[in-house]
Design an enzyme around this catalytic site. Sequence first.
Site, PDB file in Angstrom:
ATOM      1  N   HIS A 104       0.817  -1.224   0.000  1.00 48.43           N
ATOM      2  CA  HIS A 104       0.000   0.000   0.000  1.00 48.43           C
ATOM      3  C   HIS A 104       0.852   1.277   0.000  1.00 48.43           C
ATOM      4  O   HIS A 104       0.522   2.257   0.658  1.00 48.43           O
ATOM      5  CB  HIS A 104      -0.959   0.003   1.192  1.00 48.43           C
ATOM      6  CG  HIS A 104      -2.018  -1.072   1.138  1.00 48.43           C
ATOM      7  ND1 HIS A 104      -2.540  -1.554  -0.033  1.00 48.43           N
ATOM      8  CD2 HIS A 104      -2.656  -1.754   2.144  1.00 48.43           C
ATOM      9  CE1 HIS A 104      -3.465  -2.471   0.251  1.00 48.43           C
ATOM     10  NE2 HIS A 104      -3.544  -2.631   1.543  1.00 48.43           N
ATOM     11  N   HIS A 174     -10.363   1.329   0.684  1.00 45.17           N
ATOM     12  CA  HIS A 174     -10.085   0.196   1.560  1.00 45.17           C
ATOM     13  C   HIS A 174     -11.086   0.115   2.712  1.00 45.17           C
ATOM     14  O   HIS A 174     -10.721  -0.150   3.854  1.00 45.17           O
ATOM     15  CB  HIS A 174      -8.642   0.296   2.072  1.00 45.17           C
ATOM     16  CG  HIS A 174      -8.026  -1.001   2.499  1.00 45.17           C
ATOM     17  ND1 HIS A 174      -8.340  -1.633   3.677  1.00 45.17           N
ATOM     18  CD2 HIS A 174      -7.105  -1.791   1.903  1.00 45.17           C
ATOM     19  CE1 HIS A 174      -7.629  -2.749   3.786  1.00 45.17           C
ATOM     20  NE2 HIS A 174      -6.864  -2.868   2.714  1.00 45.17           N
ATOM     21  N   GLU A 310     -11.591  -4.362  -2.839  1.00 44.01           N
ATOM     22  CA  GLU A 310     -10.748  -3.264  -3.317  1.00 44.01           C
ATOM     23  C   GLU A 310     -10.533  -3.391  -4.819  1.00 44.01           C
ATOM     24  O   GLU A 310      -9.674  -4.148  -5.264  1.00 44.01           O
ATOM     25  CB  GLU A 310      -9.388  -3.307  -2.617  1.00 44.01           C
ATOM     26  CG  GLU A 310      -9.428  -3.480  -1.120  1.00 44.01           C
ATOM     27  CD  GLU A 310      -8.105  -4.057  -0.588  1.00 44.01           C
ATOM     28  OE1 GLU A 310      -7.030  -3.662  -1.057  1.00 44.01           O
ATOM     29  OE2 GLU A 310      -8.154  -4.927   0.294  1.00 44.01           O
TER      30      GLU A 310
HETATM   31  C1  GLA Z   1      -4.831  -5.451   2.057  1.00 44.61           C
HETATM   32  C2  GLA Z   1      -3.985  -6.648   2.002  1.00 44.61           C
HETATM   33  C3  GLA Z   1      -4.067  -7.411   3.265  1.00 44.61           C
HETATM   34  C4  GLA Z   1      -3.800  -6.517   4.450  1.00 44.61           C
HETATM   35  C5  GLA Z   1      -4.731  -5.329   4.418  1.00 44.61           C
HETATM   36  C6  GLA Z   1      -4.424  -4.334   5.484  1.00 44.61           C
HETATM   37  O1  GLA Z   1      -6.115  -5.639   1.711  1.00 44.61           O
HETATM   38  O2  GLA Z   1      -4.280  -7.475   0.908  1.00 44.61           O
HETATM   39  O3  GLA Z   1      -3.139  -8.460   3.238  1.00 44.61           O
HETATM   40  O4  GLA Z   1      -2.473  -6.106   4.439  1.00 44.61           O
HETATM   41  O5  GLA Z   1      -4.643  -4.674   3.214  1.00 44.61           O
HETATM   42  O6  GLA Z   1      -4.402  -4.877   6.748  1.00 44.61           O
END
Ligand code: GLA
Length: 343
Positions: A104, A174, A310
């Site tokens: 991210h 998210h 997402e």
């Molecule tokens: C994303 C990732 C997960 C996790 C979340 C945040 O969706 O795919 O593995 O890291 O973000 O906790």
Amino acid sequence: MKSEGFGKLTTGENTTLYTLSNEQLTITVSDFGGSMVNLWVKDKQGNPVDIVLGFDNVSGYEGDDGTYIGCNVGRNANRIHNAGFFLNGKKYELDKNEGTNNLHSGFNPYSKRMWKVNSVNDNSISLFLFSPHMDQGFPGNMDLTVTYLLEANGLKITYDASCDEDTVINITNHSYFNLNGQGSGTILKHKVKINADSFIPVDTNSIPTGDIGNVSGTPMDFTVSKAIGKDIESDFETLHNTGGYDHNWCINNYDGTLKEAVVAEGDMTGIKMMIFTDYPGIQMYVGNFLDDIKGKEGKVYNRREGICFEPQFYPDSVNHENFYSPVCKANQPFHKEIIYRFE
Ligand code: GLA
């Protein structure tokens, strides 16, 4: 439209929470991160239910330790292998914030910055962020606007950007949904249908192997609506690697136009949500890592009590020639949409 204080940051800066409503739904959005804090929709009886996880005030968002609850994730959502990529023959290095990989976009996420409210009225709010050249390690000065627009039967999130150099842009929302109501327990009985015949297998670090997997005959098959919990404990390598669903599905017939990606339904409220997007992929992450998160209204969020959908380019796509490219050319408009429609 209503605006009210959302608390002070540790820097002393004040933040604001905006509330927008129409007959069907109400959302609140914070200028810190441009995050969506609440989303109330009506259940079968017409009672409003808040279906997203969140925090009561800005301190929760400022202190958030890796859940990304309600955030806009950018410049690139998901993982980049070895926290680096080549673009136009040049190597770019990103933060290694998950082992040796980038998750991210690293240590200075857009979700922990103040966004500028460009416009707000009864049914829409637009927030702006400037991301300078080499911000998080990405090339080019980028202007980014997120717009939340209330529609007759849903919510549309639009991302518009442009950059003065070729760069990677893969920004998504998210939010963690619980269609039975935030803080109401597990999402394992939610029914989900994903319009995807294939998915992206990942290794033990959640990095794509480079293959495109066929869902047929596997626990990854959501082409027919089924409960999240039905096959989640199946003996299937890539599912073990991630400790539960945390994968990207390849939306069928991607051609850059809006497609229905997901239909999800809460078993207790009967609230049904359809997600449309013009991204090629959708990550479904079922909150496997949620652990004792002190959320809104005294609720505590634990493992698998929220589910993220997402829309995005496939993970690590900048490093895979067989994945759709997340590269946005210099001075070309970037425009992506996520639409949540409710029944
Ligand atoms: C994303 C990732 C997960 C996790 C979340 C945040 O969706 O795919 O593995 O890291 O973000 O906790």
